[in-house]
Motif scaffolding. Sequence first.
Motif, mmCIF file in Angstrom:
data_model
loop_
_atom_site.group_PDB
_atom_site.id
_atom_site.type_symbol
_atom_site.label_atom_id
_atom_site.label_comp_id
_atom_site.label_asym_id
_atom_site.label_seq_id
_atom_site.Cartn_x
_atom_site.Cartn_y
_atom_site.Cartn_z
ATOM 1 N N ASN A 84 93.494 64.022 41.850
ATOM 2 C CA ASN A 84 92.089 63.787 41.534
ATOM 3 C C ASN A 84 91.927 63.437 40.060
ATOM 4 O O ASN A 84 92.804 63.709 39.237
ATOM 5 C CB ASN A 84 91.264 65.032 41.865
ATOM 6 C CG ASN A 84 91.296 65.386 43.336
ATOM 7 O OD1 ASN A 84 91.427 64.518 44.206
ATOM 8 N ND2 ASN A 84 91.179 66.673 43.634
ATOM 9 N N SER A 85 90.792 62.843 39.733
ATOM 10 C CA SER A 85 90.476 62.501 38.340
ATOM 11 C C SER A 85 91.626 61.758 37.676
ATOM 12 O O SER A 85 92.069 62.103 36.573
ATOM 13 C CB SER A 85 90.147 63.774 37.549
ATOM 14 O OG SER A 85 89.065 64.468 38.133
ATOM 15 N N LEU A 86 92.107 60.729 38.339
ATOM 16 C CA LEU A 86 93.262 59.997 37.826
ATOM 17 C C LEU A 86 92.947 59.307 36.513
ATOM 18 O O LEU A 86 91.819 58.840 36.286
ATOM 19 C CB LEU A 86 93.733 58.994 38.863
ATOM 20 C CG LEU A 86 94.535 59.625 40.008
ATOM 21 C CD1 LEU A 86 94.596 58.690 41.201
ATOM 22 C CD2 LEU A 86 95.929 59.995 39.542
ATOM 23 N N LYS A 87 93.957 59.255 35.646
ATOM 24 C CA LYS A 87 93.844 58.650 34.332
ATOM 25 C C LYS A 87 94.841 57.497 34.225
ATOM 26 O O LYS A 87 95.858 57.486 34.914
ATOM 27 C CB LYS A 87 94.159 59.690 33.260
ATOM 28 C CG LYS A 87 93.320 60.951 33.340
ATOM 29 C CD LYS A 87 93.795 61.977 32.313
ATOM 30 C CE LYS A 87 92.998 63.271 32.397
ATOM 31 N NZ LYS A 87 93.467 64.279 31.413
ATOM 32 N N PRO A 88 94.610 56.553 33.336
ATOM 33 C CA PRO A 88 95.578 55.460 33.161
ATOM 34 C C PRO A 88 96.980 55.965 32.837
ATOM 35 O O PRO A 88 97.967 55.347 33.246
ATOM 36 C CB PRO A 88 94.979 54.674 31.989
ATOM 37 C CG PRO A 88 93.511 54.908 32.097
ATOM 38 C CD PRO A 88 93.377 56.330 32.568
#
Length: 121
Positions: A84-88
């Motif tokens: 969840n809440s993936l970041k680059p």
Amino acid sequence: QVQLVESGGGLVQAGDSLRLSCTASGRTFSSYHMGWFRLAPGKEREFLAGVNWNGAGRAYGASVKGRFTISRDNAKNMVYLQMNSLKPEDKGVYYCAACTALGSASGCDYWGQGTQVTVSS
């Protein structure tokens, strides 16, 4: 011996969620701890999450704690990684591994071929 095949990777946007699956074959799957690792360009393989053989214990790497959740289903020979809440910076190739000790790649005996995850900003 355990054979592992990952699936579920892809291209998502920052803030999105993704669920990776690892399909295992082999009679000894349920006796192994299972882990997820990530290999990003220019970086060493990173431990992300691990679950012990019966699912009672879990561990997470600092960069994903609170965002990723590992689970396993021994009846189905499956391991999952809910992200969840993936970041680059989560971009990389994600590997499933069968391990005798969790927390380090050196503790793992079998590896899948990996699945690519790309997170756009």
